[in-house]
Write a protein that holds these residues in place. Structure first.
Motif, mmCIF file in Angstrom:
data_model
loop_
_atom_site.group_PDB
_atom_site.id
_atom_site.type_symbol
_atom_site.label_atom_id
_atom_site.label_comp_id
_atom_site.label_asym_id
_atom_site.label_seq_id
_atom_site.Cartn_x
_atom_site.Cartn_y
_atom_site.Cartn_z
ATOM 1 N N PHE A 134 0.834 2.396 -8.042
ATOM 2 C CA PHE A 134 1.525 1.524 -8.540
ATOM 3 C C PHE A 134 2.978 2.280 -8.407
ATOM 4 C CE2 PHE A 134 3.133 -2.328 -10.288
ATOM 5 C CZ PHE A 134 3.017 -3.393 -9.516
ATOM 6 N N ARG A 135 3.839 1.611 -8.175
ATOM 7 C CA ARG A 135 5.079 2.572 -7.306
ATOM 8 C C ARG A 135 6.102 2.629 -9.051
ATOM 9 N NH1 ARG A 135 9.426 3.013 -2.745
ATOM 10 N NH2 ARG A 135 7.703 4.651 -2.003
ATOM 11 N N ARG A 136 5.977 3.846 -8.976
ATOM 12 C CA ARG A 136 7.037 4.005 -10.360
ATOM 13 C C ARG A 136 8.367 3.321 -10.748
ATOM 14 N NH1 ARG A 136 8.214 10.154 -10.042
ATOM 15 N NH2 ARG A 136 7.939 10.114 -8.526
ATOM 16 N N PRO A 137 8.634 2.592 -12.172
ATOM 17 C CA PRO A 137 8.241 2.947 -13.170
ATOM 18 C C PRO A 137 7.130 2.866 -13.791
ATOM 19 C CG PRO A 137 10.088 1.218 -13.685
ATOM 20 C CD PRO A 137 9.819 1.978 -11.934
ATOM 21 N N SER A 176 -19.396 -5.512 -5.823
ATOM 22 C CA SER A 176 -20.054 -4.222 -5.105
ATOM 23 C C SER A 176 -19.039 -3.966 -5.918
ATOM 24 C CB SER A 176 -20.228 -4.147 -4.608
ATOM 25 O OG SER A 176 -20.778 -2.836 -3.574
ATOM 26 N N CYS A 177 -19.211 -3.017 -6.366
ATOM 27 C CA CYS A 177 -17.894 -1.329 -6.519
ATOM 28 C C CYS A 177 -18.695 0.203 -6.267
ATOM 29 C CB CYS A 177 -17.105 -1.519 -8.206
ATOM 30 S SG CYS A 177 -16.116 -3.151 -7.798
ATOM 31 N N SER A 178 -19.557 -0.074 -5.767
ATOM 32 C CA SER A 178 -20.756 1.117 -5.673
ATOM 33 C C SER A 178 -20.135 2.655 -6.441
ATOM 34 C CB SER A 178 -21.391 1.247 -4.937
ATOM 35 O OG SER A 178 -21.138 1.430 -3.353
ATOM 36 N N LYS A 179 -18.823 3.124 -5.291
ATOM 37 C CA LYS A 179 -18.438 4.308 -5.926
ATOM 38 C C LYS A 179 -17.752 4.274 -7.159
ATOM 39 C CE LYS A 179 -18.463 4.912 -0.535
ATOM 40 N NZ LYS A 179 -18.016 5.223 0.431
ATOM 41 N N GLY A 180 -17.430 2.908 -8.057
ATOM 42 C CA GLY A 180 -16.616 2.794 -8.813
ATOM 43 C C GLY A 180 -16.510 4.117 -10.170
ATOM 44 N N ALA A 181 -17.424 4.667 -10.524
ATOM 45 C CA ALA A 181 -17.426 6.040 -11.224
ATOM 46 C C ALA A 181 -16.977 6.734 -10.530
ATOM 47 C CB ALA A 181 -18.626 6.381 -11.770
ATOM 48 N N ALA A 182 -16.662 7.752 -9.267
ATOM 49 C CA ALA A 182 -15.951 8.598 -9.167
ATOM 50 C C ALA A 182 -14.635 7.971 -8.415
ATOM 51 C CB ALA A 182 -16.958 8.914 -7.678
ATOM 52 N N LYS A 183 -14.430 6.937 -8.370
ATOM 53 C CA LYS A 183 -13.180 6.419 -8.076
ATOM 54 C C LYS A 183 -12.259 6.742 -9.177
ATOM 55 C CE LYS A 183 -13.522 4.025 -4.008
ATOM 56 N NZ LYS A 183 -13.088 2.868 -3.207
ATOM 57 N N VAL A 184 -12.765 5.577 -10.054
ATOM 58 C CA VAL A 184 -13.006 6.275 -11.309
ATOM 59 C C VAL A 184 -12.284 7.858 -12.148
ATOM 60 C CG1 VAL A 184 -12.644 6.529 -13.976
ATOM 61 C CG2 VAL A 184 -13.491 4.097 -12.698
ATOM 62 N N HIS A 185 -13.227 8.962 -11.507
ATOM 63 C CA HIS A 185 -12.625 10.043 -11.632
ATOM 64 C C HIS A 185 -11.634 10.753 -10.758
ATOM 65 C CE1 HIS A 185 -13.547 14.023 -12.376
ATOM 66 N NE2 HIS A 185 -13.712 14.993 -11.126
ATOM 67 N N LEU A 186 -11.502 10.193 -9.901
ATOM 68 C CA LEU A 186 -10.196 10.437 -8.522
ATOM 69 C C LEU A 186 -9.281 10.022 -9.238
ATOM 70 C CD1 LEU A 186 -11.410 9.681 -5.082
ATOM 71 C CD2 LEU A 186 -11.141 12.248 -6.291
ATOM 72 N N LYS A 203 0.860 13.643 -7.564
ATOM 73 C CA LYS A 203 0.284 13.612 -7.482
ATOM 74 C C LYS A 203 -0.470 13.501 -6.280
ATOM 75 C CE LYS A 203 -0.934 15.852 -12.294
ATOM 76 N NZ LYS A 203 -1.832 16.073 -13.560
ATOM 77 N N ALA A 204 -1.219 14.306 -5.554
ATOM 78 C CA ALA A 204 -1.402 14.243 -4.198
ATOM 79 C C ALA A 204 -3.214 14.666 -4.514
ATOM 80 C CB ALA A 204 -1.108 14.699 -3.229
ATOM 81 N N GLY A 205 -3.597 13.749 -4.051
ATOM 82 C CA GLY A 205 -5.077 14.264 -3.671
ATOM 83 C C GLY A 205 -6.796 12.832 -3.359
ATOM 84 N N PRO A 206 -7.062 12.948 -2.938
ATOM 85 C CA PRO A 206 -7.996 11.919 -1.263
ATOM 86 C C PRO A 206 -7.575 10.440 -1.864
ATOM 87 C CG PRO A 206 -9.548 13.234 -2.678
ATOM 88 C CD PRO A 206 -8.271 13.882 -3.739
ATOM 89 N N ALA A 225 0.871 -0.801 -0.093
ATOM 90 C CA ALA A 225 -0.388 -0.080 -0.348
ATOM 91 C C ALA A 225 0.950 1.367 -0.044
ATOM 92 C CB ALA A 225 -1.152 0.433 1.323
ATOM 93 N N PHE A 226 0.469 2.023 -1.181
ATOM 94 C CA PHE A 226 1.323 3.180 -1.020
ATOM 95 C C PHE A 226 0.273 4.167 -0.879
ATOM 96 C CE2 PHE A 226 4.119 0.833 -3.525
ATOM 97 C CZ PHE A 226 5.361 0.601 -2.838
ATOM 98 N N ARG A 227 0.650 5.468 -0.530
ATOM 99 C CA ARG A 227 -0.076 6.843 -0.697
ATOM 100 C C ARG A 227 -0.011 7.154 -1.671
ATOM 101 N NH1 ARG A 227 2.962 7.569 5.361
ATOM 102 N NH2 ARG A 227 1.349 6.860 6.812
ATOM 103 N N PRO A 228 -0.995 8.537 -2.282
ATOM 104 C CA PRO A 228 -0.305 9.566 -3.582
ATOM 105 C C PRO A 228 1.147 9.684 -3.958
ATOM 106 C CG PRO A 228 -3.069 10.086 -2.053
ATOM 107 C CD PRO A 228 -2.267 8.970 -1.499
ATOM 108 N N ASP A 229 1.427 9.892 -2.672
ATOM 109 C CA ASP A 229 3.118 10.415 -3.449
ATOM 110 C C ASP A 229 3.819 9.515 -2.897
ATOM 111 O OD1 ASP A 229 3.283 9.929 -0.350
ATOM 112 O OD2 ASP A 229 3.907 11.922 0.289
ATOM 113 N N GLU A 230 3.413 8.224 -2.818
ATOM 114 C CA GLU A 230 4.091 7.054 -3.666
ATOM 115 C C GLU A 230 5.042 6.934 -2.633
ATOM 116 O OE1 GLU A 230 4.704 7.269 -8.186
ATOM 117 O OE2 GLU A 230 6.793 6.305 -7.097
ATOM 118 N N SER A 231 5.174 7.143 -0.716
ATOM 119 C CA SER A 231 4.916 6.540 0.087
ATOM 120 C C SER A 231 4.457 6.177 0.607
ATOM 121 C CB SER A 231 4.927 7.994 1.360
ATOM 122 O OG SER A 231 3.841 8.634 1.424
ATOM 123 N N LEU A 232 4.666 5.105 1.376
ATOM 124 C CA LEU A 232 4.889 3.298 2.268
ATOM 125 C C LEU A 232 3.415 4.242 2.707
ATOM 126 C CD1 LEU A 232 7.067 1.367 2.911
ATOM 127 C CD2 LEU A 232 5.760 0.834 1.481
#
Length: 357
Positions: A297-300, A322-332, A341-344, A24-31
């Protein structure tokens, strides 16, 4: 310990189902230690999971710094121990990927200090290009065993690579006292049963488990003491059901489990061997279902496109997940998983049930 392969997996300390885990990584690729801990705890709670293996290919070991590999191992061991003094039922295994004996020994010692019960020892990857002698191949295992003195799971690469061990080499390797398991990845079905029988005849204390996600049922039926597979980190209940049914000789039950597994496996593996693409789809699918903290997923390796993520979401829904939040998650994800890039962060859906439950 019984040497009857039809039941020995139940008694063997290194038999049964071992799950190769994602990282698991955060949006900035840190653990993301919190995300890792929740994921590890969820997997360990599944009845029939005998061990969790971090820092393997599924866990993006080659993108992790040495200190990060140690931290992931520490989180895994801490999660499985639960902070208590009593012995836990689920083993903690950490992958070691290094180019030389000294470096591999250092990583093995670090994993042991972080709480690993064993290491998964990969062959040096320069062998893939240049090959090696049999003395070098066996000597590498002997070096790490002597230097780190930790139980070792041998990672056997495909027979078509220059890094795969021959049967003669494996018969020497199982003489090393620290070797407790061979993760058999030869992908040569014509030799599978023969090699299994010869290894068990030579060293019944060493388990031989399949890592053939794409040939799982055939290898289990031919001869195996269990499975060490990334798919068990994705659909643990289904994998336990399939592996236990096959090893128990219950073919109708095993084939019924395989029918449930097959469409998921096609979605993740796309009829191929496990690889970065499959692991990335696995991570993203779990995130879409609220079972993983994020899709990063970490670079490269570059992020999946919105179209690919939408396909995963739609396909999982079609399969009844169930992927009830799938559409919103695809957008994010279109911005959230781009390098730098960081985000929710994707949040774990409350009350989400494990895949296959």
């Amino acid at each position: 310990m019984s040497t009857n392969h039809k039941r020995r997996w139940e008694q063997h300390p290194w038999g049964g189902v071992f799950a190769a885990t994602l990282c698991a990584f955060r949006p900035d690729e840190s653990l993301d230690p919190e995300g890792l801990e929740q994921y590890f705890a969820d997997l360990a709670s599944v009845e029939g999971i005998r061990g969790l293996v971090c820092n393997g290919h599924t866990g993006e070991v080659m993108s992790l710094r040495p200190s990060e590999r140690e931290e992931v191992t520490r989180v895994l061991a801490r999660t499985l121990r639960g902070g208590g003094p009593k012995q836990r039922a689920v083993k903690a295994v950490s992958g070691v990927c290094a180019e030389g004996s000294h470096e591999a020994t250092d990583h093995g010692l670090a994993a042991k200090a972080a709480g690993a019960d064993a290491i998964l020892l990969m062959p040096p990857h320069h062998w893939l290009r240049f090959g090696r002698s049999s003395r070098t191949a066996v000597g590498f295992v002997e070096d790490v065993a002597a230097g780190a003195d930790v139980p070792i799971i041998i990672h056997q690469y495909p027979a078509w690579t220059k890094a795969g061990y021959s049967l003669a080499e494996m018969l020497e390797i199982v003489k090393v006292p620290q070797v407790v398991m061979i993760k058999m990845g030869t992908r040569d079905m014509s030799r599978w049963l023969y090699d299994y029988e010869k290894l068990q005849e030579a060293a019944p204390r060493v388990s031989v488990v399949t890592c053939h996600d794409e040939f799982l049922l055939p290898t289990l039926l031919e001869g195996a003491d269990g499975a060490l597979i990334g798919f068990a980190g994705f659909a643990p209940e289904l994998m336990v059901e399939l592996v236990h049914a096959a090893l128990s000789g219950d073919l109708p039950r095993a084939k019924n489990a395989q029918r449930q597994v097959a469409p998921l496996a096609r979605l993740i593996y796309n009829f191929g061997e496990p690889g970065c693409g499959a692991h990335q789809r696995m991570k993203t699918a779990l995130w879409l279902m609220g079972r993983f903290s994020g899709p990063v997923f970490r670079r490269p390796v570059r992020p999946l496109s919105g179209k690919e993520i939408q396909h995963l979401s739609d396909s999982l829904e079609d399969l009844g997940f169930s992927c009830s939040k799938g559409a919103a998650k695809v957008h994010l994800a279109r911005g959230n998983n781009e390098p730098g890039k960081a985000g929710p962060r994707g949040k774990r859906r409350a009350g989400a049930s494990a895949i296959g439950s």
